[in-house]
Write a protein that holds these residues in place. Sequence first.
Motif, PDB file in Angstrom:
ATOM      1  N   GLY A 164       0.802  -1.218   0.000  1.00 46.77           N
ATOM      2  CA  GLY A 164       0.000   0.000   0.000  1.00 46.77           C
ATOM      3  C   GLY A 164       0.832   1.264   0.000  1.00 46.77           C
ATOM      4  N   CYS A 165       2.129   1.155  -0.222  1.00 50.25           N
ATOM      5  CA  CYS A 165       2.998   2.336  -0.230  1.00 50.25           C
ATOM      6  C   CYS A 165       2.731   3.184  -1.475  1.00 50.25           C
ATOM      7  CB  CYS A 165       4.471   1.927  -0.246  1.00 50.25           C
ATOM      8  SG  CYS A 165       5.035   1.006   1.198  1.00 50.25           S
ATOM      9  N   GLY A 166       2.978   4.483  -1.357  1.00 43.61           N
ATOM     10  CA  GLY A 166       2.938   5.349  -2.517  1.00 43.61           C
ATOM     11  C   GLY A 166       4.082   5.023  -3.463  1.00 43.61           C
ATOM     12  N   GLU A 167       3.898   5.389  -4.739  1.00 43.37           N
ATOM     13  CA  GLU A 167       4.892   5.015  -5.742  1.00 43.37           C
ATOM     14  C   GLU A 167       6.281   5.553  -5.408  1.00 43.37           C
ATOM     15  OE1 GLU A 167       5.448   4.801 -10.587  1.00 43.37           O
ATOM     16  OE2 GLU A 167       4.014   6.237  -9.761  1.00 43.37           O
ATOM     17  N   LYS A 168       6.359   6.756  -4.855  1.00 39.06           N
ATOM     18  CA  LYS A 168       7.656   7.386  -4.591  1.00 39.06           C
ATOM     19  C   LYS A 168       8.048   7.376  -3.113  1.00 39.06           C
ATOM     20  CE  LYS A 168       7.925   8.519  -8.964  1.00 39.06           C
ATOM     21  NZ  LYS A 168       8.788   7.716  -9.860  1.00 39.06           N
ATOM     22  N   ASP A 169       7.283   6.679  -2.286  1.00 40.29           N
ATOM     23  CA  ASP A 169       7.587   6.639  -0.847  1.00 40.29           C
ATOM     24  C   ASP A 169       8.604   5.523  -0.592  1.00 40.29           C
ATOM     25  OD1 ASP A 169       7.689   6.674   1.894  1.00 40.29           O
ATOM     26  OD2 ASP A 169       5.517   6.564   2.198  1.00 40.29           O
ATOM     27  N   TYR A 170       9.874   5.798  -0.917  1.00 39.87           N
ATOM     28  CA  TYR A 170      10.894   4.750  -0.885  1.00 39.87           C
ATOM     29  C   TYR A 170      11.199   4.272   0.535  1.00 39.87           C
ATOM     30  CZ  TYR A 170      11.382   6.159  -5.731  1.00 39.87           C
ATOM     31  OH  TYR A 170      11.127   6.450  -7.047  1.00 39.87           O
ATOM     32  N   ALA A 171      11.012   5.135   1.530  1.00 40.09           N
ATOM     33  CA  ALA A 171      11.214   4.694   2.920  1.00 40.09           C
ATOM     34  C   ALA A 171      10.179   3.629   3.279  1.00 40.09           C
ATOM     35  CB  ALA A 171      11.121   5.880   3.871  1.00 40.09           C
ATOM     36  N   CYS A 172       8.966   3.827   2.830  1.00 40.04           N
ATOM     37  CA  CYS A 172       7.898   2.835   3.046  1.00 40.04           C
ATOM     38  C   CYS A 172       8.244   1.539   2.320  1.00 40.04           C
ATOM     39  CB  CYS A 172       6.573   3.403   2.554  1.00 40.04           C
ATOM     40  SG  CYS A 172       5.137   2.318   2.768  1.00 40.04           S
ATOM     41  N   HIS A 173       8.719   1.643   1.076  1.00 38.11           N
ATOM     42  CA  HIS A 173       9.122   0.455   0.316  1.00 38.11           C
ATOM     43  C   HIS A 173      10.145  -0.360   1.112  1.00 38.11           C
ATOM     44  CE1 HIS A 173       8.377   2.599  -3.859  1.00 38.11           C
ATOM     45  NE2 HIS A 173       7.391   2.783  -3.000  1.00 38.11           N
TER      46      HIS A 173
END
Length: 425
Positions: A164-173
């Motif tokens: 469910g992470c945003g496309e550019k939320d790399y910390a979440c990734h």
Amino acid sequence: MAQKTFAFFPEAAYGPALNSVGIAQAVQALGHRAVFLSDPGFVAVYEGYGFEAHPVALSEPMPPEQMAKFWEDFINGHIPNFRKSPYEQIDTYVKDCWTAIVESAKWAQKDLPGVLSRVKPDVIAVDNVILFPAIKQYGVPWVRIISCSENEIEDEDIPPHLSGCGEKDYACHRAFRERFNEVIKPIHDDFNAFLEQNGEAPYPLGQFFETSPYLNLLLYPEPVKFTRRHPLDPARFQYLEGCVRKEAPYEVPTFARNNDGPLIYVSFGSLGAGDTELLKRIIAAIGKSRFRALVNIGDYASAYSDLPDNVHVSNWFPQPSVIPQVDAVIHHGGNNSFTECLYFGKPAIIMPYVWDGHDNATRVQETGHGFKMPRYDWTETELLAKLEACLADKAMAARLAATSRHMQAQNGPTKAAKLLEGLLA
């Protein structure tokens, strides 16, 4: 081309099952034989669409009615976990789900060789998240169908599947991937041992399936696809722009109140209807509004009484015949509902609970095709305001219309059928 046999093996859920039905209908239209390899509990589903279906055991033997409800009962047992974030669900729902999926692959391996020898398919199309060694080893072209979010095919620059992470939320990734691999490792080690026992090389940590060397079909529409670091090779990967099956026509009933009001369709899919308290909250909110609503309550009619006059409920709706007639949809983010709303150009409010619903809810909002809403943390005023926004947002309406035109011009089922047939040219 002479008639060939195309076997479809979707996982035991209505989303993958009905996507494959749409492709199988198109395969038959080309003059071929389409058959299903099926969880025993789903045989009647495919037979209901007129297809031959062969049961494949995916769990220990149990009565057919219990088999048909296995995943529904599994989901209902996890309703308390629907309040958790995707990250928190790794330790609960996701872990339990992968444990059950690995067990299903072990059981399938006992049945598949015999079933395949009887069916004698020329091509096999698998819509699942896990490898069945017998299919890869049978000796005919096999195809992987990705009916979930396209991020089931991983890439370093896109959100991890289920996050469910945003496309550019790399910390979440990064955080999700690290926790997923940590929790999943014992299950993955067990699966790798199973692969080696069956003559297959072990997979890297976190991977349970591979892409097909022949063909991979993604149901995700191109207007919402991710920007990858490693673009998928169109020689092996094709976007189908959804795979909307043909259903019987649906006539909208007359409502005792608000009969000329905007029409809303509410469905949490075949497995989500057990969340009756949430559906009752939505029904109560709509009951005080200017809208009308069709609400899918599954097999839980006994949980509902004193329904508002502007709400009609049913245990099932022919969704591809319903969505074109409504003004907006509230759903759980399953890929059938996600792609069908886009295909028919309808705005959606997605309240996800598990699996790729989280990814699709994030994606519908960040691409401007609808709204993501928390599943439980909302007021009636907030829900009705979001519904009004679905109807009033002109930029969203224009985007949905363009996406709908693009998808309908592609005809996903026919495209898929021709690609499958092309494997034997």
